[in-house]
Design a protein around this motif. Structure first.
Motif, PDB file in Angstrom:
ATOM      1  N   GLN A  23       3.924  -5.078   1.159  1.00  0.00           N
ATOM      2  CA  GLN A  23       3.512  -3.983   0.278  1.00  0.00           C
ATOM      3  C   GLN A  23       3.871  -4.306  -1.169  1.00  0.00           C
ATOM      4  O   GLN A  23       3.080  -4.070  -2.080  1.00  0.00           O
ATOM      5  N   ARG A  26       1.429  -6.880  -2.521  1.00  0.00           N
ATOM      6  CA  ARG A  26       0.131  -6.260  -2.806  1.00  0.00           C
ATOM      7  C   ARG A  26       0.179  -5.456  -4.108  1.00  0.00           C
ATOM      8  O   ARG A  26      -0.719  -5.534  -4.936  1.00  0.00           O
ATOM      9  N   GLY A  38      -5.233   2.747  -5.294  1.00  0.00           N
ATOM     10  CA  GLY A  38      -5.509   4.144  -4.976  1.00  0.00           C
ATOM     11  C   GLY A  38      -5.002   4.601  -3.628  1.00  0.00           C
ATOM     12  O   GLY A  38      -4.663   5.759  -3.449  1.00  0.00           O
ATOM     13  N   GLY A  39      -4.926   3.716  -2.644  1.00  0.00           N
ATOM     14  CA  GLY A  39      -4.496   4.107  -1.310  1.00  0.00           C
ATOM     15  C   GLY A  39      -2.998   4.065  -1.089  1.00  0.00           C
ATOM     16  O   GLY A  39      -2.529   4.336   0.009  1.00  0.00           O
ATOM     17  N   ILE A  40      -2.241   3.726  -2.106  1.00  0.00           N
ATOM     18  CA  ILE A  40      -0.785   3.638  -1.968  1.00  0.00           C
ATOM     19  C   ILE A  40      -0.167   4.916  -2.512  1.00  0.00           C
ATOM     20  O   ILE A  40      -0.417   5.315  -3.637  1.00  0.00           O
ATOM     21  N   SER A  41       0.650   5.550  -1.699  1.00  0.00           N
ATOM     22  CA  SER A  41       1.216   6.852  -2.032  1.00  0.00           C
ATOM     23  C   SER A  41       2.508   6.727  -2.842  1.00  0.00           C
ATOM     24  O   SER A  41       3.443   6.026  -2.428  1.00  0.00           O
ATOM     25  N   THR A  44       5.383   8.260  -0.792  1.00  0.00           N
ATOM     26  CA  THR A  44       6.001   7.338   0.161  1.00  0.00           C
ATOM     27  C   THR A  44       7.031   6.459  -0.535  1.00  0.00           C
ATOM     28  O   THR A  44       8.107   6.204   0.007  1.00  0.00           O
ATOM     29  N   ARG A  89      -2.144   5.321 -12.269  1.00  0.00           N
ATOM     30  CA  ARG A  89      -2.755   6.645 -12.161  1.00  0.00           C
ATOM     31  C   ARG A  89      -3.069   7.234 -13.544  1.00  0.00           C
ATOM     32  O   ARG A  89      -3.910   8.096 -13.674  1.00  0.00           O
TER      33      ARG A  89
END
Length: 107
Positions: A23, A26, A38-41, A44, A89
């Motif tokens: 992770q 990436r 965009g898909g990583i929170s 989290t 973001r």
């Protein structure tokens, strides 16, 4: 502690470290592409930061340093991830130009 217990701690720590690295790689590679992130929170990552901080505290209080090793690596990584995600973001994609009729220009 016995050598066997220390060895189990070492294996568990190695597993925790390797779990987070893909992770982190990436995130670093895609840091200039907000769409790819965009898909990583962020939530989290904040939870990861909180749990790793708790594990580091536990390791110090119990002198179980193998438990704290992943936290000492993952805490800076999660802070970096949060920073990269927040910056990604903030980037607002450029708006597409409106068609001539929608912009009030007679067509």
């Amino acid at each position: 502690m016995s050598a066997a217990v220390e060895y189990v701690g070492l294996l568990a720590s190695a597993g925790s470290l390797t779990l987070w690295w893909p992770q982190a790689v990436r995130l670093w590679r895609q840091r200039h592409s907000p769409a790819a992130l965009g898909g990583i929170s962020i939530t989290t990552q904040v939870v990861l930061l909180a749990t790793e901080s708790l594990w580091a505290t536990y390791a110090v209080l119990t002198a179980s340093y193998w438990v704290g090793v992943p936290a000492m690596v993952n805490i800076p990584l999660s802070l970096l991830a949060i920073r990269l995600l927040r910056r990604a973001r903030r980037v607002v994609p450029a708006a597409e130009p409106l068609p001539a009729t929608a912009a009030g220009v007679p067509g």
